[in-house]
Every structure is written in structure tokens, then in C-alpha cells.
Design an enzyme around this catalytic site. Structure first.
Site, PDB file in Angstrom:
ATOM      1  N   GLU A  24       0.840  -1.212   0.000  1.00  0.00           N
ATOM      2  CA  GLU A  24       0.000   0.000   0.000  1.00  0.00           C
ATOM      3  C   GLU A  24       0.872   1.258   0.000  1.00  0.00           C
ATOM      4  O   GLU A  24       2.077   1.186   0.251  1.00  0.00           O
ATOM      5  CB  GLU A  24      -0.911  -0.006   1.229  1.00  0.00           C
ATOM      6  CG  GLU A  24      -0.145  -0.039   2.543  1.00  0.00           C
ATOM      7  CD  GLU A  24      -0.912   0.579   3.698  1.00  0.00           C
ATOM      8  OE1 GLU A  24      -1.413   1.702   3.560  1.00  0.00           O
ATOM      9  OE2 GLU A  24      -0.975  -0.060   4.767  1.00  0.00           O
ATOM     10  N   LYS A 158      -3.825  -2.078  14.214  1.00  0.00           N
ATOM     11  CA  LYS A 158      -3.083  -1.173  15.062  1.00  0.00           C
ATOM     12  C   LYS A 158      -3.670  -1.149  16.459  1.00  0.00           C
ATOM     13  O   LYS A 158      -4.885  -1.192  16.626  1.00  0.00           O
ATOM     14  CB  LYS A 158      -3.141   0.240  14.477  1.00  0.00           C
ATOM     15  CG  LYS A 158      -2.092   0.460  13.432  1.00  0.00           C
ATOM     16  CD  LYS A 158      -2.481   1.582  12.535  1.00  0.00           C
ATOM     17  CE  LYS A 158      -3.706   1.201  11.740  1.00  0.00           C
ATOM     18  NZ  LYS A 158      -4.227   2.289  10.933  1.00  0.00           N
TER      19      LYS A 158
HETATM   20  N1  PSU Z   1      -1.137   0.926   9.513  1.00  0.00           N
HETATM   21  C1  PSU Z   1      -0.032   1.659   9.753  1.00  0.00           C
HETATM   22  N2  PSU Z   1       0.059   2.878   9.198  1.00  0.00           N
HETATM   23  C2  PSU Z   1      -0.921   3.379   8.389  1.00  0.00           C
HETATM   24  C3  PSU Z   1      -2.091   2.599   8.123  1.00  0.00           C
HETATM   25  C4  PSU Z   1      -2.137   1.384   8.718  1.00  0.00           C
HETATM   26  O1  PSU Z   1       0.851   1.232  10.482  1.00  0.00           O
HETATM   27  O2  PSU Z   1      -0.767   4.474   7.881  1.00  0.00           O
HETATM   28  C5  PSU Z   1      -3.156   3.092   7.182  1.00  0.00           C
HETATM   29  C6  PSU Z   1      -3.535   1.945   6.234  1.00  0.00           C
HETATM   30  O3  PSU Z   1      -3.424   2.429   4.915  1.00  0.00           O
HETATM   31  C7  PSU Z   1      -4.965   1.626   6.577  1.00  0.00           C
HETATM   32  C8  PSU Z   1      -5.466   2.972   7.015  1.00  0.00           C
HETATM   33  O4  PSU Z   1      -5.669   1.088   5.500  1.00  0.00           O
HETATM   34  O5  PSU Z   1      -4.387   3.483   7.796  1.00  0.00           O
HETATM   35  C9  PSU Z   1      -6.751   2.883   7.789  1.00  0.00           C
HETATM   36  O6  PSU Z   1      -7.301   4.149   7.904  1.00  0.00           O
HETATM   37  P1  PSU Z   1      -8.816   4.331   8.430  1.00  0.00           P
HETATM   38  O7  PSU Z   1      -8.786   3.873   9.848  1.00  0.00           O
HETATM   39  O8  PSU Z   1      -9.111   5.795   8.278  1.00  0.00           O
HETATM   40  O9  PSU Z   1      -9.660   3.471   7.542  1.00  0.00           O
END
Ligand code: PSU
Ligand code: MN
Length: 300
Positions: A24, A158
Site C-alpha cells: 500500500e 493497530k
Molecule cells: N497501519 C499503519 N500505518 C498506516 C495505516 C495502517 O501502520 O498508515 C493506514 C492503512 O493504509 C490503513 C489505514 O488502511 O491506515 C486505515 O485508515 P482508516 O482507519 O481511516 O480506515
């Protein structure tokens, strides 16, 4: 689809059936500060290449869905302060306005599936946020996992998220979770969340994925891998810091797309950068394991 732009490396890998691991780009633009983000993106790719596997970092650039980025494109994402955090439902708007879009887990899975890339390595999945009863904040990563046939290798969700609710949600929508050589569901910055997970090894996983292929069942498989022991953070310390960051986000009324990047940035500051080192370590480890499994899967 004429939006697709494959790098020559990825194109020839697809042609020859060489294993590929998707990556990603939100982790580059929103997950880490510059220039560590660019260094990490390059390192992750080289860990995958070392296994004889082709990395395919995915991003939206100038109206194209790029699968496989060159150094200039990685640098662009790393430096950009305006790259749009693109989840699956944002793809059309970013493409049609020719903006730079960094793909989240959801958007990357969708593009990987379109490209018939079976494996995807990331740091942590999005999930169910704390306080979901009031905020309804659930990452679009989760419903997308139920739709795209990709094996996603991560260190769990996370730890800023409600891990047990996330696992329960995945169960509800029919996304299988396996622990790679472990029965402990990891906790991103630390090895153990206290939840259990079904343990699996490489051979059984590959067999199971091929069986899924034969059945025409389209959902993701979540493979979770704990952070290497030597790099895990002190659980008491990191949990306290996460609590503080969560309270701050609430006080400042941070909502929507901004929540995850805000929390990651606060945690980086509160841990004096230690969270970044841990995040790098688990990301490199996940990339390596995804590559090893992709290689095995590619064997006839
Ligand atoms: N995990 C990390 N760093 C990140 C992300 C995940 O360690 O930057 C990002 C990923 O791209 C994931 C996104 O899909 O955060 C999720 O964001 P949200 O909770 O707004 O859907
Ligand atoms: Mn959200």
C-alpha cells in the site's frame, strides 16, 4: 481496464507467473514522516526482491492506477503533503481529478485483486475504533476484506483500535484470520494482544488458499504475524501512550480519515520515535513473510 499502469517489472512478472507481493502507499504518505517513509518503502521492496519476488507498490497518479512504482513516484508520495488518503470508495474521485492518491489497505486490496496479485503485505489493518458505540468509526478496510480475494499479511490491527471488536467484526463478515506460526493474536507494537488465533504454517496456508481458489470464494485471508520480539515496545508504556493519544484525539474532535494519521503521529512524538522503529521492523518482517509464502504458492 485502461486506468491500469503496470511497471515493466510487474508486467513481466504477471506474464511469466513470477510471484508478486502488493504494497500500500498510505503507509508512505500518511503513516511515516519524510524521509523515513521513502527509506522504508525502498527497504520493503528490497526485502521482497531478496526472496526472488516482485514488489508492487500501488498508488493513483495522474489518472492512472499505478501497480509498481519507480523511485520518482515513491519520492513523490513520500514528500507530498497533499496526497489524498484513498480508500476504496475514493478511487473514482482521485482518478477523475488526476490527483495523487495514496491507497489504504482497502483500496490496495481492490487493485491487487484486479491485477490478480494474491498477496499483500502491510503494517496494520484498519479496524473498529474505540468509542465505536458513539462514533460509528469502523475502517472501510474491514468490509473490503470480505470482498477481495487477497491474502493480507499484517501485524494485526493497530493497537490504537479496539482489537477484540475488530476480530469479532471480521468473524461476522466471514474473513478468516490465521496466526503465522503462533496462536497469539498480535498487538501491532507488541507481540500479544491477549486474544488467541488459529495457528497455521506455510504449507497448510498455501494448500488452503489454493483450495479457496478452486472454490471461487472471494474474500481476503488475514494472516497475522507478531512484531519480532527484539523490537516490540514495552506493553505498559505503549498502552499508556495510546490512551493519551486517544484522549487527545477526542478533545481535539478529530474525526473521519484524520483519526488514524493523527494517532500515529502523536504516538511517534510521545514515544520519541520508538513507535516508528517498531513499525519499520514489523513492516519489513511482514514483507519478508508475505514474499516467502507467495513464492511457495507460485510453485506448481
Ligand atoms: N497501519 C499503519 N500505518 C498506516 C495505516 C495502517 O501502520 O498508515 C493506514 C492503512 O493504509 C490503513 C489505514 O488502511 O491506515 C486505515 O485508515 P482508516 O482507519 O481511516 O480506515
Ligand atoms: Mn475511520
Amino acid at each position: 481496464m485502461n486506468y491500469m499502469k503496470y511497471s515493466s517489472e510487474v508486467k513481466s512478472a504477471i506474464k511469466s507467473g513470477k510471484p508478486i507481493v502488493a504494497l500500500e502507499s498510505t503507509i508512505i504518505s500518511h503513516g511515516f514522516p519524510y524521509p523515513q517513509n521513502v527509506e522504508l518503502a525502498q527497504k520493503v521492496e528490497s526485502v521482497i526482491r531478496k526472496q526472488g519476488v516482485v514488489p508492487a507498490t500501488i498508488a493513483l497518479i495522474n489518472g492512472n492506477i499505478c501497480v509498481g512504482l519507480n523511485d520518482t513516484e515513491i519520492e513523490l508520495l513520500g514528500q507530498s503533503t497533499t496526497a489524498f488518503k484513498t480508500s476504496i470508495h475514493d478511487i473514482p474521485r482521485v482518478l477523475s481529478s488526476k490527483k495523487v492518491g495514496a491507497t489504504t489497505v482497502a483500496a490496495t486490496m481492490y487493485v491487487a485483486e484486479l491485477s490478480e496479485i494474491r498477496f499483500f503485505a502491510t503494517g496494520g489493518l484498519g479496524g473498529v475504533h474505540y468509542g465505536v458505540n458513539e462514533t460509528f468509526d469502523i475502517s472501510a478496510d474491514l468490509p473490503t476484506l470480505a470482498k477481495c480475494k487477497v491474502c493480507v499479511v499484517s501485524a494485526g490491527v493497530k493497537s490504537i483500535l479496539d482489537v477484540s471488536k475488530t476480530v469479532e467484526y471480521l468473524e461476522t463478515i466471514g474473513v478468516p484470520i490465521y496466526g503465522y506460526e503462533t496462536d497469539k493474536y498480535p498487538n501491532f507494537y507488541t507481540q500479544d494482544s491477549g486474544l488467541t488465533v488459529e495457528k497455521i504454517d506455510k504449507a497448510s496456508l498455501v494448500k488452503l488458499l489454493k483450495t479457496q481458489d478452486n472454490m471461487n470464494l472471494n474474500y481476503a485471508t488475514s494472516l497475522v504475524v507478531p512484531i519480532p520480539k527484539k523490537d516490540e515496545l514495552n506493553p505498559t508504556l505503549i498502552n499508556k501512550i495510546i490512551d493519551d493519544a486517544l484522549n487527545e484525539a477526542k478533545e481535539k474532535n478529530i474525526t473521519g480519515k484524520k483519526v488514524t494519521p493523527f494517532l500515529l503521529d502523536r504516538i511517534r512524538k510521545l514515544t520519541n520515535g520508538k513507535s516508528v522503529a517498531a513499525n519499520i521492523s514489523l513492516m519489513l518482517n511482514n514483507a519478508k513473510i508475505a514474499a516467502i509464502i507467495a513464492k511457495e504458492y507460485a510453485k506448481k
